[in-house]
Design a protein around this motif. Sequence first.
Motif, PDB file in Angstrom:
ATOM      1  N   GLN A   7       0.429 -16.878  39.213  1.00 15.96           N
ATOM      2  CA  GLN A   7       1.253 -18.027  39.624  1.00 15.96           C
ATOM      3  C   GLN A   7       1.865 -18.720  38.410  1.00 15.96           C
ATOM      4  O   GLN A   7       3.014 -19.168  38.445  1.00 15.96           O
ATOM      5  CB  GLN A   7       0.427 -19.018  40.446  1.00 15.96           C
ATOM      6  CG  GLN A   7       0.109 -18.514  41.834  1.00 15.96           C
ATOM      7  CD  GLN A   7      -0.853 -19.429  42.585  1.00 15.96           C
ATOM      8  OE1 GLN A   7      -1.585 -20.236  41.989  1.00 15.96           O
ATOM      9  NE2 GLN A   7      -0.863 -19.284  43.905  1.00 15.96           N
ATOM     10  N   TRP A   9       2.655 -17.219  35.629  1.00 18.38           N
ATOM     11  CA  TRP A   9       3.739 -16.326  35.197  1.00 18.38           C
ATOM     12  C   TRP A   9       4.973 -16.533  36.068  1.00 18.38           C
ATOM     13  O   TRP A   9       6.077 -16.643  35.558  1.00 18.38           O
ATOM     14  CB  TRP A   9       3.327 -14.862  35.291  1.00 18.38           C
ATOM     15  CG  TRP A   9       2.241 -14.434  34.352  1.00 18.38           C
ATOM     16  CD1 TRP A   9       1.797 -15.100  33.247  1.00 18.38           C
ATOM     17  CD2 TRP A   9       1.466 -13.245  34.456  1.00 18.38           C
ATOM     18  NE1 TRP A   9       0.784 -14.393  32.645  1.00 18.38           N
ATOM     19  CE2 TRP A   9       0.562 -13.239  33.366  1.00 18.38           C
ATOM     20  CE3 TRP A   9       1.422 -12.187  35.341  1.00 18.38           C
ATOM     21  CZ2 TRP A   9      -0.355 -12.215  33.156  1.00 18.38           C
ATOM     22  CZ3 TRP A   9       0.520 -11.159  35.135  1.00 18.38           C
ATOM     23  CH2 TRP A   9      -0.359 -11.172  34.044  1.00 18.38           C
ATOM     24  N   ASN A  10       4.758 -16.585  37.403  1.00 19.62           N
ATOM     25  CA  ASN A  10       5.883 -16.785  38.323  1.00 19.62           C
ATOM     26  C   ASN A  10       6.571 -18.122  38.101  1.00 19.62           C
ATOM     27  O   ASN A  10       7.789 -18.223  38.218  1.00 19.62           O
ATOM     28  CB  ASN A  10       5.416 -16.698  39.788  1.00 19.62           C
ATOM     29  CG  ASN A  10       5.261 -15.274  40.265  1.00 19.62           C
ATOM     30  OD1 ASN A  10       5.868 -14.357  39.714  1.00 19.62           O
ATOM     31  ND2 ASN A  10       4.439 -15.080  41.284  1.00 19.62           N
TER      32      ASN A  10
END
Length: 101
Positions: A7, A9-10
Motif C-alpha cells: 500500500q 508503494w501504491n
Amino acid sequence: MTVSIVQAWNGGKSPVPVVCVKYLELLDSNELRCAGVWNGARAEGSWLIVSAGYQVGIEFEEIERLADYRRLFHLRTLRTKPIEHRSILALSSRQTVSSLL
C-alpha cells in the motif's frame, strides 16, 4: 512483504525496490530471458516463436508429437543405412570386376 508495504508503494510513500520492478517486468513479458539458444524465444498464443536466424514457430499441439517425430526420424535413418551400405558394396564390386577386364 506485507499489505501495508505494498500500500505504501501504491501510494508513493516509499519507493518500490528495483528487484520487485524487474521481477514484475519478467512476469509481464512473454519472452524468455536466459543464456543460450532459447534466449529471445517468445510465446504468442499457442505458438512458441524461436529466432534461429529466421522466425521459426511450433504450435503447442506439435510439441506432443515431437517424440513421434524423433522416433520416425531414427527409424528412417536405420532403414536407409543398410540400403546405402549395400549400394556402396555393389558399386565397389562392379568397379573391381571392370578393373579386371
